[in-house]
Design a protein around this motif. Structure first.
Motif, PDB file in Angstrom:
ATOM      1  N   LYS A 244       0.591  -0.994  -0.081  1.00 14.97           N
ATOM      2  CA  LYS A 244       0.254  -0.077  -0.086  1.00 14.97           C
ATOM      3  C   LYS A 244       0.796   1.308   0.121  1.00 14.97           C
ATOM      4  O   LYS A 244       0.693   2.453  -0.201  1.00 14.97           O
ATOM      5  CB  LYS A 244      -1.175  -0.418   1.319  1.00 14.97           C
ATOM      6  N   GLN A 245       1.973   1.089   0.998  1.00 15.40           N
ATOM      7  CA  GLN A 245       2.328   2.145   1.033  1.00 15.40           C
ATOM      8  C   GLN A 245       2.980   2.718  -0.476  1.00 15.40           C
ATOM      9  O   GLN A 245       2.921   4.223  -0.788  1.00 15.40           O
ATOM     10  CB  GLN A 245       3.633   2.402   2.331  1.00 15.40           C
ATOM     11  N   ALA A 246       4.000   1.958  -1.056  1.00 17.92           N
ATOM     12  CA  ALA A 246       3.785   1.856  -2.215  1.00 17.92           C
ATOM     13  C   ALA A 246       3.379   2.329  -3.096  1.00 17.92           C
ATOM     14  O   ALA A 246       3.624   3.637  -4.300  1.00 17.92           O
ATOM     15  CB  ALA A 246       4.490   1.152  -3.028  1.00 17.92           C
ATOM     16  N   LEU A 247       2.076   2.924  -2.896  1.00 21.59           N
ATOM     17  CA  LEU A 247       0.889   3.874  -3.827  1.00 21.59           C
ATOM     18  C   LEU A 247       0.191   5.199  -2.886  1.00 21.59           C
ATOM     19  O   LEU A 247      -0.198   5.621  -3.789  1.00 21.59           O
ATOM     20  CB  LEU A 247      -0.010   2.724  -4.095  1.00 21.59           C
ATOM     21  N   ALA A 248       0.138   4.966  -1.729  1.00 24.24           N
ATOM     22  CA  ALA A 248       0.271   6.472  -0.958  1.00 24.24           C
ATOM     23  C   ALA A 248       0.753   7.690  -1.552  1.00 24.24           C
ATOM     24  O   ALA A 248       1.627   7.715  -1.443  1.00 24.24           O
ATOM     25  CB  ALA A 248      -0.064   5.510   0.532  1.00 24.24           C
ATOM     26  N   LEU A 249      -0.068   8.482  -0.953  1.00 21.03           N
ATOM     27  CA  LEU A 249       0.672   9.527  -1.556  1.00 21.03           C
ATOM     28  C   LEU A 249       2.301   9.742   0.273  1.00 21.03           C
ATOM     29  O   LEU A 249       1.579   9.389   1.073  1.00 21.03           O
ATOM     30  CB  LEU A 249      -0.199  11.265  -0.966  1.00 21.03           C
ATOM     31  N   LYS A 250       2.371  10.750  -0.005  1.00 24.88           N
ATOM     32  CA  LYS A 250       4.458  10.453   0.690  1.00 24.88           C
ATOM     33  C   LYS A 250       4.707   8.714   1.266  1.00 24.88           C
ATOM     34  O   LYS A 250       5.025   9.065   2.385  1.00 24.88           O
ATOM     35  CB  LYS A 250       4.206  11.236   2.060  1.00 24.88           C
ATOM     36  N   ASN A 251       4.329   8.035   0.488  1.00 26.77           N
ATOM     37  CA  ASN A 251       4.335   7.095   0.847  1.00 26.77           C
ATOM     38  C   ASN A 251       3.550   6.412   2.450  1.00 26.77           C
ATOM     39  O   ASN A 251       3.910   5.526   3.309  1.00 26.77           O
ATOM     40  CB  ASN A 251       5.894   5.906   1.007  1.00 26.77           C
ATOM     41  N   ASP A 252       2.476   7.410   2.712  1.00 23.28           N
ATOM     42  CA  ASP A 252       1.828   7.318   4.011  1.00 23.28           C
ATOM     43  C   ASP A 252       0.519   6.607   3.485  1.00 23.28           C
ATOM     44  O   ASP A 252      -0.326   7.397   3.507  1.00 23.28           O
ATOM     45  CB  ASP A 252       2.497   8.184   4.991  1.00 23.28           C
ATOM     46  N   ALA A 253       0.702   4.844   4.028  1.00 30.00           N
ATOM     47  CA  ALA A 253      -1.469   4.613   3.839  1.00 30.00           C
ATOM     48  C   ALA A 253      -1.803   4.960   4.548  1.00 30.00           C
ATOM     49  O   ALA A 253      -3.564   4.906   4.816  1.00 30.00           O
ATOM     50  CB  ALA A 253      -1.128   3.359   2.812  1.00 30.00           C
ATOM     51  N   ASN A 254      -1.160   4.840   6.208  1.00 29.71           N
ATOM     52  CA  ASN A 254      -2.434   5.459   6.711  1.00 29.71           C
ATOM     53  C   ASN A 254      -2.787   7.077   6.770  1.00 29.71           C
ATOM     54  O   ASN A 254      -3.630   7.226   7.313  1.00 29.71           O
ATOM     55  CB  ASN A 254      -1.379   5.354   8.606  1.00 29.71           C
ATOM     56  N   ARG A 255      -2.197   7.689   6.525  1.00 29.44           N
ATOM     57  CA  ARG A 255      -2.645   9.250   6.828  1.00 29.44           C
ATOM     58  C   ARG A 255      -3.039   9.766   5.180  1.00 29.44           C
ATOM     59  O   ARG A 255      -4.000  10.287   4.967  1.00 29.44           O
ATOM     60  CB  ARG A 255      -1.303  10.589   6.982  1.00 29.44           C
ATOM     61  N   ASN A 256      -2.893   9.104   4.644  1.00 31.69           N
ATOM     62  CA  ASN A 256      -2.952   9.046   3.404  1.00 31.69           C
ATOM     63  C   ASN A 256      -3.715   7.847   2.136  1.00 31.69           C
ATOM     64  O   ASN A 256      -3.059   7.488   1.314  1.00 31.69           O
ATOM     65  CB  ASN A 256      -1.791   9.382   2.569  1.00 31.69           C
ATOM     66  N   PRO A 257      -4.469   7.490   2.945  1.00 26.13           N
ATOM     67  CA  PRO A 257      -4.862   5.215   2.041  1.00 26.13           C
ATOM     68  C   PRO A 257      -6.006   5.962   0.811  1.00 26.13           C
ATOM     69  O   PRO A 257      -5.937   4.817   0.383  1.00 26.13           O
ATOM     70  CB  PRO A 257      -6.229   5.078   3.088  1.00 26.13           C
ATOM     71  N   ASN A 258      -6.443   7.266   0.502  1.00 26.96           N
ATOM     72  CA  ASN A 258      -7.238   7.345  -0.951  1.00 26.96           C
ATOM     73  C   ASN A 258      -5.878   7.338  -1.912  1.00 26.96           C
ATOM     74  O   ASN A 258      -5.563   8.610  -2.106  1.00 26.96           O
ATOM     75  CB  ASN A 258      -8.066   8.158  -0.786  1.00 26.96           C
ATOM     76  N   ILE A 259      -6.822   6.437  -3.167  1.00 27.19           N
ATOM     77  CA  ILE A 259      -5.982   6.986  -4.491  1.00 27.19           C
ATOM     78  C   ILE A 259      -6.801   6.930  -5.812  1.00 27.19           C
ATOM     79  O   ILE A 259      -7.782   6.321  -5.338  1.00 27.19           O
ATOM     80  CB  ILE A 259      -4.820   5.878  -4.429  1.00 27.19           C
ATOM     81  N   GLY A 260      -6.754   7.090  -6.787  1.00 27.09           N
ATOM     82  CA  GLY A 260      -7.326   7.110  -8.095  1.00 27.09           C
ATOM     83  C   GLY A 260      -6.601   6.450  -9.248  1.00 27.09           C
ATOM     84  O   GLY A 260      -5.550   6.488  -8.543  1.00 27.09           O
ATOM     85  N   ILE A 261      -7.102   5.689  -9.808  1.00 25.09           N
ATOM     86  CA  ILE A 261      -6.474   4.646 -10.689  1.00 25.09           C
ATOM     87  C   ILE A 261      -7.600   4.687 -12.134  1.00 25.09           C
ATOM     88  O   ILE A 261      -7.835   4.942 -12.004  1.00 25.09           O
ATOM     89  CB  ILE A 261      -6.686   3.107 -10.384  1.00 25.09           C
ATOM     90  N   TRP A 262      -6.661   4.691 -12.846  1.00 27.81           N
ATOM     91  CA  TRP A 262      -7.131   4.499 -14.107  1.00 27.81           C
ATOM     92  C   TRP A 262      -5.935   3.763 -15.332  1.00 27.81           C
ATOM     93  O   TRP A 262      -5.154   3.945 -14.926  1.00 27.81           O
ATOM     94  CB  TRP A 262      -7.478   5.824 -15.082  1.00 27.81           C
ATOM     95  N   SER A 263      -6.510   3.208 -15.918  1.00 27.60           N
ATOM     96  CA  SER A 263      -5.599   2.186 -16.726  1.00 27.60           C
ATOM     97  C   SER A 263      -5.468   2.990 -18.126  1.00 27.60           C
ATOM     98  O   SER A 263      -6.739   3.646 -18.649  1.00 27.60           O
ATOM     99  CB  SER A 263      -5.824   0.785 -17.029  1.00 27.60           C
ATOM    100  N   THR A 264      -4.536   3.141 -18.853  1.00 24.53           N
ATOM    101  CA  THR A 264      -4.540   3.489 -20.495  1.00 24.53           C
ATOM    102  C   THR A 264      -3.864   3.051 -21.661  1.00 24.53           C
ATOM    103  O   THR A 264      -2.843   1.757 -21.072  1.00 24.53           O
ATOM    104  CB  THR A 264      -3.548   5.333 -20.890  1.00 24.53           C
ATOM    105  N   THR A 265      -3.593   2.900 -22.777  1.00 23.44           N
ATOM    106  CA  THR A 265      -2.848   2.137 -23.434  1.00 23.44           C
ATOM    107  C   THR A 265      -2.432   3.260 -24.982  1.00 23.44           C
ATOM    108  O   THR A 265      -3.203   4.227 -25.551  1.00 23.44           O
ATOM    109  CB  THR A 265      -4.174   1.467 -24.392  1.00 23.44           C
TER     110      THR A 265
END
Length: 532
Positions: A244-265
């Motif tokens: 989780k921390q690899a994707l979180a803002l500032k690598n802090d999934a506790n303080r910043n658990p929300n992410i947005g994802i989209w895929s493209t080609t």
């Protein structure tokens, strides 16, 4: 996961703290926007280029490794398993991306990019894909092979190679050529340094629905339901599991658990000459997918190709598309055909689901804090920008008994909080368009949905979670779906009757509670917190 992940230490932008009023967000959102994404052959141009057609995107907290998130993307729809001799390769002249926005500015803070290369050993010797039974990815009988690299690209332009020259599982040729496809898939599952894993190869299409929705919304009288149109077909799948921390803002999934994802080609232009095709020029984005069904049933035909080329940070500038979200066509069609009144007024509830994420800071109709990046502790709220993407709150633990209706069924780990393989997004979407997310109760006249409540093949309990691909014909000689000669490893989402009873009970409890809670919040806003 104890060692530092290769993605760790790559910081996103440092966010300052400054609250912005909900009215400013609404002004930004409705001052003009765009939204969209979606499914199989949803736009005219991409329908003619299936190898780069992104059909579905999933994002969920891994049920068996809850310190990680799994992203799954599917491409190349409607693969008949017997479609040789060339079957279904990944495009070499394309980039396949997962994009992650963890600070809410509608720009990718991390891009995970796959690029493929081919080792075609057939040349002028044979037309066959295999020269006998294939027992491993290194088997000399396997004549067509692909490999890939993964690169992480950060918003500041920094690039990190995650995986080099990893093997792709081949297209299944049938039980004679590939008698143990699970063995091949396992060999194509690769560890990522520092934690995580990745699989690239075919899978049974995880999307389940009755596509006769396009025949006057299930025949005009709900008679055309109950048939999983995608039963029997495969897709090309990329599945990756990361801390989780690899994707979180500032690598802090506790303080910043929300992410947005989209895929493209992205693909380069093809220069054609007799017997040859040469990729030339720059890469151009040709497919985009966040939430399911957006480009499929929200955008009109004239805007679908344009949506596939848009970046999310451009969405808010395309008024025609934003108008389709807050004033959607589908409820009007339902009213015209089934006489069920469409919700009135601007649909701020749909804007939350598709454009901003669900947050009380937005000040819209769904009065809850669920998955908007604006709820991250370290986000700069002045930079928040509405955009269409799939949003996931990574702090919500997986539900041991997932409800196929996701949030509408009282299961906060399900769609629209990310998307699990078992989420019935057709029934959820239909109810959401009819106002169920705002009202807190299902529209009973449509409660049965398309009567395709789960995938025909069980999903698996462990990574990559998708079902094994069909390794034989999609249909048999009698016209029925063929049996599959593979056994699932484990199952998720196949609810037994008791589990289903529990889930439905939970849904009803949540639905009633949510409805009463919403009424109470409205009462407080109108009369104050101490009034009765």
């Amino acid at each position: 996961m104890s060692s530092p992940h290769v993605l760790s230490g790559r910081r996103g932008q440092v966010a300052a703290a400054a609250l912005v009023a909900a009215t400013l967000l609404n002004a930004a959102m409705f001052g003009g926007t765009g939204a969209t994404a979606s499914s199989h052959r949803e736009a005219p141009l991409i329908a003619g280029d299936p190898a780069v057609d992104n059909t579905d995107l999933y994002a969920f907290v891994s049920p068996d490794h809850q310190d990680t998130v799994t992203l799954v993307g599917n491409w190349f729809p409607f693969q008949e398993p017997n479609g040789g001799p060339n079957f279904y390769p990944w495009a070499q002249d394309a980039q396949y991306d997962f994009n992650i926005d963890n600070d809410g500015d509608a720009k990718a803070d991390i891009v995970l990019r796959w690029q493929f290369h081919t080792d075609d050993r057939r040349k002028n010797n044979t037309f066959l894909y295999t020269n006998g039974a294939v027992d491993s990815l290194d088997d000399e009988n396997l004549l067509f092979r692909q490999r890939y690299d993964i690169e992480a690209i950060y918003e500041n332009g920094q690039k990190v190679k995650l995986v080099s020259n990893a093997p792709v599982a081949p297209s299944p040729n049938g039980p004679a050529s590939m008698p143990d496809f699970k063995k091949l898939r396992d060999q194509a599952t690769v560890a990522i340094p520092g934690g995580g894993k990745v699989y690239v190869g075919p899978a049974e299409d995880s999307f389940f629905l009755d596509l006769r929705v396009f025949d006057l919304l299930y025949g005009g009288n709900l008679s055309e339901v109950g048939q999983d149109t995608l039963r029997g077909y495969n897709v090309n799948t990329i599945a990756i599991q990361l801390p989780k921390q690899a994707l979180a803002l500032k690598n802090d999934a506790n303080r910043n658990p929300n992410i947005g994802i989209w895929s493209t080609t992205q693909r380069r232009t093809m220069k054609l000459s007799p017997g040859k095709a040469e990729a030339v020029g720059d890469f151009v984005q040709v497919s985009r997918l966040g939430n399911p069904l957006v480009n499929e049933v929200v955008a009109p035909a004239g805007l679908k190709d344009a949506f596939n080329g848009l970046r999310p940070d451009q969405d808010a500038g395309v008024k025609e598309l934003v108008d389709r979200v807050v004033n959607p066509e589908l409820p009007k069609l339902v009213e015209a055909i089934y006489k069920i009144p469409a919700p009135q007024g601007q649909r701020d509830d749909l804007a939350e689901i598709f454009l901003t994420g669900i947050s009380t800071k937005i000040g819209a109709q769904i009065n809850a804090d669920l998955n908007s990046q604006i709820n991250n502790a370290d986000v700069d709220k002045n930079k928040f920008r509405p955009a269409e993407m799939l949003r996931l709150n990574m702090s919500i633990a997986p539900n041991a008994n997932p409800n196929r209706l996701g949030l509408l069924g009282g299961d906060t780990q399900g769609f629209p909080n990310g998307r699990r393989l078992t989420d019935d997004v057709i029934d959820i979407g239909l109810q959401a368009f009819e106002g169920a997310a705002a009202s807190g109760k299902l529209v009973e006249a449509l409660a049965a949905g398309d009567k395709v409540d789960q995938n025909d093949q069980a999903f698996e309990a462990a990574f990559p979670y998708v079902a094994l691909p069909r390794n034989g014909a999609a249909v048999n000689a009698s016209g029925n779906t063929a049996e599959v000669a593979v056994a699932p490893v484990g199952r998720i989402g196949n609810l037994d009757p008791m589990a289903m009873t529990t889930a439905v009970g939970s849904a009803l409890v949540f639905g009633a509670g949510f409805f009463l809670w919403r009424k109470r919040q409205a009462h407080i806003r109108k009369y104050g917190s101490h009034s009765k």
